[in-house]
Motif scaffolding. Structure first.
Motif, short mmCIF file in Angstrom:
data_model
loop_
_atom_site.label_atom_id
_atom_site.label_comp_id
_atom_site.label_asym_id
_atom_site.label_seq_id
_atom_site.Cartn_x
_atom_site.Cartn_y
_atom_site.Cartn_z
N GLN A 25 0.83 -1.20 0.00
CA GLN A 25 0.00 0.00 0.00
C GLN A 25 0.86 1.25 0.00
O GLN A 25 2.02 1.23 0.44
N PRO A 26 0.33 2.36 -0.51
CA PRO A 26 1.08 3.61 -0.44
C PRO A 26 1.54 3.92 0.98
O PRO A 26 0.79 3.74 1.94
N GLY A 27 2.77 4.37 1.09
CA GLY A 27 3.37 4.62 2.38
C GLY A 27 4.09 3.44 2.97
O GLY A 27 4.80 3.59 3.98
N GLY A 28 3.95 2.28 2.38
CA GLY A 28 4.59 1.08 2.87
C GLY A 28 6.03 0.95 2.43
O GLY A 28 6.58 1.84 1.77
N SER A 29 6.63 -0.17 2.79
CA SER A 29 8.04 -0.41 2.53
C SER A 29 8.26 -1.79 1.94
O SER A 29 7.50 -2.73 2.20
N ASN A 43 11.20 2.90 1.15
CA ASN A 43 10.26 3.38 2.15
C ASN A 43 9.34 4.43 1.55
O ASN A 43 9.64 5.02 0.51
N SER A 44 8.25 4.69 2.24
CA SER A 44 7.29 5.71 1.81
C SER A 44 6.91 5.55 0.35
O SER A 44 6.91 6.50 -0.43
N SER A 89 -3.55 0.93 -3.30
CA SER A 89 -4.47 0.75 -2.19
C SER A 89 -5.62 -0.17 -2.56
O SER A 89 -6.44 -0.52 -1.73
N LYS A 140 5.15 5.14 -3.19
CA LYS A 140 4.09 5.86 -3.87
C LYS A 140 3.60 5.05 -5.06
O LYS A 140 4.34 4.23 -5.60
N VAL A 187 2.49 -0.66 -6.09
CA VAL A 187 2.07 0.17 -4.96
C VAL A 187 0.65 0.62 -5.24
O VAL A 187 0.40 1.42 -6.15
N ARG A 221 13.91 8.48 0.21
CA ARG A 221 12.99 7.38 0.47
C ARG A 221 13.64 6.02 0.27
O ARG A 221 13.29 5.06 0.96
#
Length: 117
Positions: A13-17, A84-85, A117, A87, A115, A67
């Motif tokens: 998901q967006p914001g994931g790593s 990380n983070s 949602s 998009k 990436v 990132r």
């Protein structure tokens, strides 16, 4: 037989790593600088990050700077890309590339990063 294999991709998901790995066999690993590249559908392959043979110097595309982090473990013949983070625009197939001082280079087959949602 020389081989270069990427792993660690997947759906996030967006914001994931995610952490990608590029493992080499059949190479004198520390003779090669490593680049991470990515290619999204309909777009040309672009460089994401590079690391020198010893790991003493790294470079990042502006789009991922701050990132992503590239590192290498020469004892394990492996290079990593910590992402990380993430998009949605990071969605692509990610490839590692090994290049020696004589500009002989090798490519892995890629790992998909999605990436969404």
């Amino acid at each position: 037989q020389s081989q270069l294999v990427e792993s660690g991709g997947g759906l996030v998901q967006p914001g994931g790593s995610l952490r990608l790995s590029c493992s080499a066999s059949g190479f004198t690993f520390d003779d090669y600088a490593i680049g991470w590249f990515r290619q999204a559908p309909g777009k040309e392959r672009e460089v994401v990050s590079c690391i020198t043979t010893s790991g003493g110097s790294t470079n990042y595309a502006d789009s991922v700077k701050g990132r992503f982090t590239v590192s290498r473990d020469n004892a394990k013949n492996t290079v990593y890309l910590q992402m990380n983070s993430l998009k949605p625009e990071d969605t692509a197939v990610y490839y590692c590339n090994m290049r020696n001082r004589w500009r002989v280079d090798y490519w892995g087959q890629g790992t998909q990063v999605t990436v969404s949602s």
